[in-house]
Design an enzyme around this catalytic site. Structure first.
Site: not given
Ligand code: NAP
Length: 261
Positions: A13, A15, A65, A91, A143, A157, A190
């Site tokens: 993740g 990207s 993944v 991640n 999270s 989730y 975030i």
């Molecule tokens: P995001 O901006 O939506 O980015 C998600 C990333 O994961 C992208 O690079 C996406 O790329 C990749 N991804 C999704 N499904 C995938 C798969 N099946 N295989 C490989 N890559 C995959 O999300 P984010 O907010 O950065 O969240 C990242 C992590 O942090 C997650 O585990 C989320 O639960 C956790 N988190 C986020 C927050 C927050 O506030 N943002 C808070 C707590 C926890 P592709 O779609 O191209 O595959």
């Protein structure tokens, strides 16, 4: 202290969002960084942004993944490129909402396949290389939602993020003879592409619930992950590090509104 120079790091993740923030911290510190995701377009754009931040190399690896074979191919590609894997940042994750009453099997499967099985598959795929490293590090992005807090619409989730911690505690014991540590960061809200999609009202509502007064940035998580991946954190395993600007602390809305700030 805390040199990550020359380490081989995989960020699933990587990207977008938090993963790209983690990758940026490692790249700046001179690590060789492989970012993995499904969209080739997003991977190319992120590699272009990250390459040149430090003395190491940044590559993009197409991977899903939720598919075991794809994770095996991802690990092989990174080993071929960098000669090994020292750090896996598991991640990649998704967070589409679905009310419990109407949640379909497909919605539940998609969540668990990506967030839970994706954690298992990516760790299993990288395991031989992490063992060969002699000081392997696994850092999971969990999270606050699930392990500490709840939010209507995200039962699946929350369950997936709590499941990662159950995985972590036993994996940490199993892998300790190989000098591999397994830890997790628990981000609060975030500001990422994924969160931006939830709209300005959601973001404003969340900012009001955080003592720090604002959402965090991907680099805030990146620095915490970098610490857990360092040689100096080698005696820390099976632990969580909450990075949330104090979001889980207030006992009540009054506790937040009476800060006097
Ligand atoms: P995001 O901006 O939506 O980015 C998600 C990333 O994961 C992208 O690079 C996406 O790329 C990749 N991804 C999704 N499904 C995938 C798969 N099946 N295989 C490989 N890559 C995959 O999300 P984010 O907010 O950065 O969240 C990242 C992590 O942090 C997650 O585990 C989320 O639960 C956790 N988190 C986020 C927050 C927050 O506030 N943002 C808070 C707590 C926890 P592709 O779609 O191209 O595959």
């Amino acid at each position: 202290m805390f040199s990550l120079q020359g380490k081989s790091v995989v960020v699933t993740g990587g990207s977008k969002g938090i993963g790209r923030g983690i990758a940026a911290v490692f790249a700046t510190a001179g690590a060789n960084v492989a970012i993995a995701a499904r969209s080739a377009v997003d991977l190319d754009s992120a590699v272009a942004d990250l390459d040149g931040l430090g003395s190491g190399t940044v590559i993009g690896v197409s991977a899903d993944v939720s598919q075991r074979d794809s994770c095996v191919a991802m690990a092989a590609e990174v080993v071929a490129a960098f000669g090994g894997i020292d750090v896996l940042c598991a991640n990649a994750g998704i967070f589409p909402d679905a009310p419990l009453k109407s949640m379909t099997s497909e919605q539940l499967d998609q969540m668990l396949d990506t967030n839970v099985k994706g954690t298992f598959y990516s760790v299993q795929a990288c395991l031989d290389a992490l063992i060969a490293s002699g000081r392997g590090r696994v850092v999971l992005t969990s999270s606050i939602t699930g392990p500490i807090t709840g939010f209507p619409g995200w039962t699946h989730y929350g369950a997936s993020k709590a499941a990662q911690l159950g995985f972590m505690r036993t994996a940490a014991i199993e892998l300790s003879p190989h000098k591999i540590t397994v830890n997790a960061v628990l981000p609060g809200n975030i500001l990422t592409e994924g969160i931006a999609e939830m709209g300005e009202d959601y973001i404003a509502q969340m900012a009001r619930s955080i003592p720090a007064g604002a959402l965090g940035e991907p680099a805030d998580i990146g620095y915490a992950v970098a610490f857990l991946a360092s040689d100096e954190a080698g005696y820390i395993t099976g632990q969580t590090l909450t990075v949330d600007g104090g979001q889980v602390l207030p006992e009540s809305p009054e506790a937040l509104s009476s800060t006097g700030v």
